[in-house]
Design a protein around this motif. Structure first.
Motif, PDB file in Angstrom:
ATOM      1  N   PHE A   1     -31.278   5.792 -37.017  1.00 55.34           N
ATOM      2  CA  PHE A   1     -31.187   7.084 -37.683  1.00 55.34           C
ATOM      3  C   PHE A   1     -31.710   8.197 -36.781  1.00 55.34           C
ATOM      4  O   PHE A   1     -32.317   7.941 -35.734  1.00 55.34           O
ATOM      5  CB  PHE A   1     -32.016   7.043 -38.971  1.00 55.34           C
ATOM      6  N   VAL A   2     -31.482   9.471 -37.222  1.00 52.69           N
ATOM      7  CA  VAL A   2     -32.042  10.625 -36.522  1.00 52.69           C
ATOM      8  C   VAL A   2     -32.911  11.361 -37.531  1.00 52.69           C
ATOM      9  O   VAL A   2     -32.437  11.710 -38.606  1.00 52.69           O
ATOM     10  CB  VAL A   2     -30.915  11.563 -36.026  1.00 52.69           C
ATOM     11  N   GLY A   3     -34.195  11.573 -37.204  1.00 52.06           N
ATOM     12  CA  GLY A   3     -35.070  12.288 -38.120  1.00 52.06           C
ATOM     13  C   GLY A   3     -36.179  11.410 -38.684  1.00 52.06           C
ATOM     14  O   GLY A   3     -36.582  10.423 -38.070  1.00 52.06           O
ATOM     15  N   THR A   4     -36.668  11.753 -39.874  1.00 47.53           N
ATOM     16  CA  THR A   4     -37.757  11.009 -40.502  1.00 47.53           C
ATOM     17  C   THR A   4     -37.167  10.120 -41.602  1.00 47.53           C
ATOM     18  O   THR A   4     -36.526  10.620 -42.525  1.00 47.53           O
ATOM     19  CB  THR A   4     -38.781  11.973 -41.149  1.00 47.53           C
ATOM     20  N   PRO A   5     -37.380   8.839 -41.500  1.00 52.15           N
ATOM     21  CA  PRO A   5     -36.747   7.947 -42.483  1.00 52.15           C
ATOM     22  C   PRO A   5     -37.447   8.019 -43.835  1.00 52.15           C
ATOM     23  O   PRO A   5     -38.665   8.183 -43.899  1.00 52.15           O
ATOM     24  CB  PRO A   5     -36.922   6.563 -41.852  1.00 52.15           C
TER      25      PRO A   5
ATOM     26  N   ILE B   1     -27.760   3.481 -48.178  1.00 46.33           N
ATOM     27  CA  ILE B   1     -27.028   4.585 -47.559  1.00 46.33           C
ATOM     28  C   ILE B   1     -27.175   5.859 -48.390  1.00 46.33           C
ATOM     29  O   ILE B   1     -27.372   6.955 -47.872  1.00 46.33           O
ATOM     30  CB  ILE B   1     -25.546   4.195 -47.360  1.00 46.33           C
ATOM     31  N   GLU B   2     -27.157   5.667 -49.699  1.00 49.17           N
ATOM     32  CA  GLU B   2     -27.295   6.822 -50.590  1.00 49.17           C
ATOM     33  C   GLU B   2     -28.660   7.492 -50.422  1.00 49.17           C
ATOM     34  O   GLU B   2     -28.766   8.717 -50.364  1.00 49.17           O
ATOM     35  CB  GLU B   2     -27.103   6.359 -52.027  1.00 49.17           C
ATOM     36  N   VAL B   3     -29.702   6.685 -50.317  1.00 52.48           N
ATOM     37  CA  VAL B   3     -31.051   7.229 -50.138  1.00 52.48           C
ATOM     38  C   VAL B   3     -31.127   8.072 -48.869  1.00 52.48           C
ATOM     39  O   VAL B   3     -31.658   9.182 -48.868  1.00 52.48           O
ATOM     40  CB  VAL B   3     -32.099   6.093 -50.102  1.00 52.48           C
ATOM     41  N   PHE B   4     -30.560   7.534 -47.775  1.00 51.40           N
ATOM     42  CA  PHE B   4     -30.549   8.286 -46.517  1.00 51.40           C
ATOM     43  C   PHE B   4     -29.817   9.608 -46.707  1.00 51.40           C
ATOM     44  O   PHE B   4     -30.243  10.666 -46.264  1.00 51.40           O
ATOM     45  CB  PHE B   4     -29.869   7.468 -45.407  1.00 51.40           C
ATOM     46  N   HIS B   5     -28.693   9.542 -47.379  1.00 49.82           N
ATOM     47  CA  HIS B   5     -27.855  10.692 -47.603  1.00 49.82           C
ATOM     48  C   HIS B   5     -28.609  11.776 -48.375  1.00 49.82           C
ATOM     49  O   HIS B   5     -28.649  12.932 -47.972  1.00 49.82           O
ATOM     50  CB  HIS B   5     -26.623  10.231 -48.393  1.00 49.82           C
ATOM     51  N   LYS B   6     -29.243  11.358 -49.464  1.00 48.02           N
ATOM     52  CA  LYS B   6     -29.986  12.291 -50.317  1.00 48.02           C
ATOM     53  C   LYS B   6     -31.135  12.933 -49.566  1.00 48.02           C
ATOM     54  O   LYS B   6     -31.465  14.093 -49.787  1.00 48.02           O
ATOM     55  CB  LYS B   6     -30.528  11.559 -51.541  1.00 48.02           C
ATOM     56  N   SER B   7     -31.775  12.152 -48.668  1.00 44.13           N
ATOM     57  CA  SER B   7     -32.918  12.682 -47.930  1.00 44.13           C
ATOM     58  C   SER B   7     -32.473  13.477 -46.709  1.00 44.13           C
ATOM     59  O   SER B   7     -33.298  13.879 -45.896  1.00 44.13           O
ATOM     60  CB  SER B   7     -33.849  11.557 -47.473  1.00 44.13           C
TER      61      SER B   7
ATOM     62  N   LEU C   1     -39.171   5.996 -50.415  1.00 42.71           N
ATOM     63  CA  LEU C   1     -38.044   5.978 -51.349  1.00 42.71           C
ATOM     64  C   LEU C   1     -37.291   4.651 -51.258  1.00 42.71           C
ATOM     65  O   LEU C   1     -36.889   4.067 -52.269  1.00 42.71           O
ATOM     66  CB  LEU C   1     -37.111   7.153 -51.005  1.00 42.71           C
ATOM     67  N   LEU C   2     -37.118   4.191 -50.030  1.00 44.26           N
ATOM     68  CA  LEU C   2     -36.397   2.918 -49.816  1.00 44.26           C
ATOM     69  C   LEU C   2     -37.122   1.769 -50.508  1.00 44.26           C
ATOM     70  O   LEU C   2     -36.511   0.883 -51.088  1.00 44.26           O
ATOM     71  CB  LEU C   2     -36.275   2.615 -48.318  1.00 44.26           C
ATOM     72  N   LYS C   3     -38.445   1.819 -50.446  1.00 46.11           N
ATOM     73  CA  LYS C   3     -39.243   0.719 -51.010  1.00 46.11           C
ATOM     74  C   LYS C   3     -39.099   0.596 -52.520  1.00 46.11           C
ATOM     75  O   LYS C   3     -39.372  -0.462 -53.088  1.00 46.11           O
ATOM     76  CB  LYS C   3     -40.720   0.891 -50.637  1.00 46.11           C
ATOM     77  N   THR C   4     -38.651   1.673 -53.158  1.00 48.03           N
ATOM     78  CA  THR C   4     -38.503   1.626 -54.615  1.00 48.03           C
ATOM     79  C   THR C   4     -37.188   0.970 -55.037  1.00 48.03           C
ATOM     80  O   THR C   4     -36.998   0.671 -56.209  1.00 48.03           O
ATOM     81  CB  THR C   4     -38.544   3.044 -55.208  1.00 48.03           C
ATOM     82  N   LEU C   5     -36.268   0.752 -54.084  1.00 46.50           N
ATOM     83  CA  LEU C   5     -34.957   0.192 -54.446  1.00 46.50           C
ATOM     84  C   LEU C   5     -35.081  -1.249 -54.930  1.00 46.50           C
ATOM     85  O   LEU C   5     -35.941  -2.015 -54.481  1.00 46.50           O
ATOM     86  CB  LEU C   5     -34.003   0.255 -53.246  1.00 46.50           C
ATOM     87  N   GLU C   6     -34.159  -1.614 -55.848  1.00 49.52           N
ATOM     88  CA  GLU C   6     -34.260  -2.889 -56.532  1.00 49.52           C
ATOM     89  C   GLU C   6     -34.214  -4.103 -55.597  1.00 49.52           C
ATOM     90  O   GLU C   6     -34.989  -5.042 -55.730  1.00 49.52           O
ATOM     91  CB  GLU C   6     -33.134  -2.990 -57.568  1.00 49.52           C
ATOM     92  N   HIS C   7     -33.276  -4.080 -54.631  1.00 46.15           N
ATOM     93  CA  HIS C   7     -33.074  -5.275 -53.806  1.00 46.15           C
ATOM     94  C   HIS C   7     -33.853  -5.280 -52.501  1.00 46.15           C
ATOM     95  O   HIS C   7     -33.743  -6.206 -51.726  1.00 46.15           O
ATOM     96  CB  HIS C   7     -31.572  -5.453 -53.502  1.00 46.15           C
ATOM     97  N   VAL C   8     -34.623  -4.226 -52.290  1.00 51.80           N
ATOM     98  CA  VAL C   8     -35.346  -4.133 -51.020  1.00 51.80           C
ATOM     99  C   VAL C   8     -36.711  -4.802 -51.130  1.00 51.80           C
ATOM    100  O   VAL C   8     -37.454  -4.585 -52.085  1.00 51.80           O
ATOM    101  CB  VAL C   8     -35.510  -2.649 -50.606  1.00 51.80           C
ATOM    102  N   ARG C   9     -37.026  -5.632 -50.155  1.00 49.97           N
ATOM    103  CA  ARG C   9     -38.311  -6.344 -50.185  1.00 49.97           C
ATOM    104  C   ARG C   9     -39.332  -5.747 -49.213  1.00 49.97           C
ATOM    105  O   ARG C   9     -40.493  -5.631 -49.524  1.00 49.97           O
ATOM    106  CB  ARG C   9     -38.111  -7.820 -49.809  1.00 49.97           C
ATOM    107  N   GLU C  10     -38.866  -5.395 -48.014  1.00 51.07           N
ATOM    108  CA  GLU C  10     -39.783  -4.896 -46.993  1.00 51.07           C
ATOM    109  C   GLU C  10     -39.084  -3.827 -46.183  1.00 51.07           C
ATOM    110  O   GLU C  10     -37.883  -3.926 -45.951  1.00 51.07           O
ATOM    111  CB  GLU C  10     -40.136  -6.009 -45.994  1.00 51.07           C
ATOM    112  N   VAL C  11     -39.839  -2.868 -45.694  1.00 52.07           N
ATOM    113  CA  VAL C  11     -39.277  -1.871 -44.793  1.00 52.07           C
ATOM    114  C   VAL C  11     -40.217  -1.715 -43.611  1.00 52.07           C
ATOM    115  O   VAL C  11     -41.426  -1.615 -43.786  1.00 52.07           O
ATOM    116  CB  VAL C  11     -39.101  -0.502 -45.492  1.00 52.07           C
ATOM    117  N   LYS C  12     -39.655  -1.748 -42.417  1.00 50.07           N
ATOM    118  CA  LYS C  12     -40.519  -1.721 -41.239  1.00 50.07           C
ATOM    119  C   LYS C  12     -39.842  -0.913 -40.143  1.00 50.07           C
ATOM    120  O   LYS C  12     -38.637  -1.063 -39.906  1.00 50.07           O
ATOM    121  CB  LYS C  12     -40.745  -3.160 -40.768  1.00 50.07           C
ATOM    122  N   LEU C  13     -40.613  -0.046 -39.485  1.00 47.89           N
ATOM    123  CA  LEU C  13     -40.074   0.703 -38.356  1.00 47.89           C
ATOM    124  C   LEU C  13     -40.180  -0.175 -37.114  1.00 47.89           C
ATOM    125  O   LEU C  13     -41.255  -0.697 -36.812  1.00 47.89           O
ATOM    126  CB  LEU C  13     -40.908   1.986 -38.174  1.00 47.89           C
ATOM    127  N   ILE C  14     -39.065  -0.345 -36.412  1.00 46.42           N
ATOM    128  CA  ILE C  14     -39.136  -1.156 -35.194  1.00 46.42           C
ATOM    129  C   ILE C  14     -38.682  -0.331 -33.999  1.00 46.42           C
ATOM    130  O   ILE C  14     -38.247   0.801 -34.150  1.00 46.42           O
ATOM    131  CB  ILE C  14     -38.286  -2.458 -35.299  1.00 46.42           C
TER     132      ILE C  14
END
Ligand code: ATP
Ligand code: MG
Lengths: 256, 331
Positions: free
Chosen positions: B237-241, B278-284, B245-258
């Motif tokens: 991505f470009v910008g601040t992820p 994709i929608e979350v990225f779009h909205k943000s 918000l991603l962590k609140t999604l139903e099917h998401v278990r972990e989020v990590k910057l690599i």
């Protein structure tokens, strides 16, 4: 008739392998040839006129030829047992063990093939021997070959049994010299049975080579000491026992 | 006839102190390609040896083509073709002679035998090699000859112990093709072992994962992967992820910057999670440059189940050593 095809195929396989490794075949025939040439001729000339003829009824070299033929037969067929170890190490044994064919036929085929290759070598020695000692009865050869066959079965059977019980090429080769040398010397190959002291005669009479040599002398120089009847019975019985034991061991062999 | 070609129940095998098999159970259905996948020393070969009647189990039950392998070995032997892990051809005979000998031992009559030899040589594409001594063939060719030989007596079940071990990619693909063809055109049941996960995945309808003498999982490749229940999505991505918000999604278990400006998102159901992400990225208002998605491999499944790697590198190394030893031995 399926079993004939199994025995035949295994025998042909052994023969093919033999003819593809002629160098090795040549090396097994070298030892008896050396005995015949160096020992036979050397002995005959060194002790010329000492009265061999009056003791043996023939020249020493003529006396020696049947013995060396038996030596060739026994040693060569005994050594062929080593192919069981090669087959184990190169994996071919698994191909045989996983087949539905009775293992007794497999081993019979092998032995038959190996004995045939030994017969070829023995025949070669016989021909050379006859050329060297021109007083042999050539018409005795066909029957002599039957006795050779029996001795070969005994040799191949014993060699196979040894191979099945040790499973190591090095150990087999080391043991062969321990077994073969005394077997050749504690027999009538080099000296006449009827001139042996009793302490020597008894072990010599426990040695199957003695009976085959006696039979061959009967046929080729007409000097039989034990008698063809007893020779035949002993050789047939021992051959049967040895082959049955070898087959029994082969049936129980596993790759573990 | 039972719908199972092979039934294995609680098989144990001891070699002195070593327990090579510690309760192996699995079933192979008629007509399927079944894989035993496991690292070195897992007990694959031991299992094959028991099923092909050349060693006896210490305890347990195994049935091949409807016959108990211990009680009726000859009935089993008639119905199976086997390619063992190490070459079992007679190196001093030609290709043709090896096949001929096999045919004779299996009681195939002369004319029929000649016809079948031509047939199998055709199949493995080695017709021009029929009169060459086997010892002059490459490793891959020897393997193919062994497959041909195992098929000569028309077995119901074919056993292949690491059929592509140490082969170049070309030979490997060839063998895969034969295996697929056999199943499709001749309806042969095939049990193969391998420690290459891609081989198991590409070839097998079902797989049993074996480790240290035990089956740790059995199923189709997809079934096995779903055991883990997690997949990974990478987003560049470009910008601040929008991490919280991603962590609140139903099917998401972990989020990590690599590294590389990427986000690693562990999800339990990628097809459902992806549109939401994709929608979350779009909205943000964060621009997405690239999305990639990694399905778990069988290696991941293995790690998940055993805590260790299948370790291809190490096995390749061992294999290399083994090849060297073998070469030394043969010359
Ligand atoms: N004849 C034997 N004697 C003693 N131990 C053995 C014997 N055969 C196998 N083993 C041991 O049993 C275990 C399982 O061996 P096996 O050959 O079945 O494994 P494998 O899964 O086929 O491995 P690989 O991928 O190396 O072929 C190993 O620990 C091995 O050392
Ligand atoms: Mg193995």
């Amino acid at each position: 008739m399926r079993w004939i095809s199994v025995i035949g195929a295994m025998a042909i396989r052994q023969l093919k392998r033999f003819f593809r490794a002629r160098a090795r075949a040549l090396s097994t025939i070298m030892m008896p040839l050396m005995w015949l040439l160096l020992f036979g001729i050397g002995f005959s000339t060194a002790f010329r006129g000492v009265g061999f003829r009056s003791i043996l009824g023939t020249s020493y070299i003529s006396f020696l030829v049947p013995g060396i033929v038996c030596m060739t037969m026994f040693v060569s067929s005994f050594m062929s047992g080593i192919s069981v170890i090669w087959d184990r190490q190169f994996g071919f044994l698994k191909e045989v063990l996983v087949a539905p064919a009775p293992r007794t036929f497999i081993i019979l085929g092998r032995v038959l093939g190996d004995v045939t290759t030994s017969l070829i070598q023995a025949l070669l020695i016989m021909v050379i021997g006859i050329a060297l000692a021109h007083s042999l009865y050539v018409y005795g050869i066909p029957v002599a070959l039957i006795y050779c066959l029996l001795l070969g079965m005994i040799g191949a059977g014993l060699g196979t049994m040894l191979a099945l019980s040790i499973n190591s090429i090095e150990a087999f080769q080391a043991l062969v010299s321990f077994i073969i040398l005394p077997l050749n010397f504690i027999s009538n190959i080099f000296y006449p049975l009827n001139r042996m002291p009793t302490w020597f005669k008894i072990p010599a009479l426990l040695n199957p080579i003695t009976y085959a040599t006696d039979a061959l002398r009967g046929l080729l120089i007409h000097r039989c000491v034990i008698g063809l009847g007893i020779d035949s019975i002993v050789l047939i019985v021992v051959a049967c026992v040895v082959i049955v034991l070898a087959a029994y061991m082969f049936r129980r062999t596993s790759i573990e | 006839m039972s719908s199972y070609s092979i039934v294995v129940k609680d098989l144990y095998k001891r070699y002195g102190d070593i327990e090579a098999l510690r309760g192996v159970s699995f079933t192979v259905r008629r007509g399927e390609i079944f894989g035993l996948l496991g690292p070195n020393g897992a007990g694959k070969t031991t299992t094959i040896h028991i099923l092909t009647t050349i060693i006896r189990p210490t305890s347990g039950y195994a049935e091949v083509a409807g016959f108990d392998v211990v009680k009726y070995p000859d009935e089993v032997r008639k119905r199976i073709g086997v390619v063992f892990q190490d070459i079992t051809l007679d190196l001093n005979l030609t290709v043709y002679e090896n096949l001929w000998l096999h045919g004779k031992i299996y009681g195939i009559p002369g004319n029929e035998l000649r016809r079948r030899i031509d047939e199998v040589l055709e199949l493995i594409e080695l017709k021009e090699w029929r009169d060459k001594l086997v010892k002059y063939l490459s490793g891959g060719m020897k393997r193919r000859v062994e497959i041909a030989r195992a098929l000569l007596h028309k077995p119901e079940i074919l056993f292949l112990d690491e059929p592509t071990l140490g082969l170049d990619p070309n030979s490997r693909v060839k063998i895969w093709n034969y295996v697929r063809m056999l199943r499709k055109e001749h309806n042969i049941t095939i049990l193969l072992t391998t420690h290459y996960m891609e081989e198991a995945e590409q070839l097998c309808d079902r797989i049993a994962i074996i480790d240290r003498g035990k089956i740790v999982a059995e199923g189709s490749p997809d079934e096995l992967k779903s055991i883990i229940g997690r997949e990974i999505i990478y987003v560049k991505f470009v910008g601040t992820p929008p991490v919280p918000l991603l962590k609140t999604l139903e099917h998401v278990r972990e989020v990590k910057l690599i590294e590389g400006g990427k986000l690693e998102i562990v999800v339990d159901n990628a097809p459902k999670a992806l549109p939401e992400i994709i929608e979350v990225f779009h909205k943000s208002n964060v621009q997405i440059e690239e999305v990639s998605y990694k399905r778990p491999t069988l290696n991941d499944v293995f790690v998940y189940l055993t805590g260790r790697e299948l370790r291809e590198e190490e096995s390749n190394f061992n294999e290399h050593i083994r090849m060297i030893m073998r070469k030394r031995y043969l010359t």
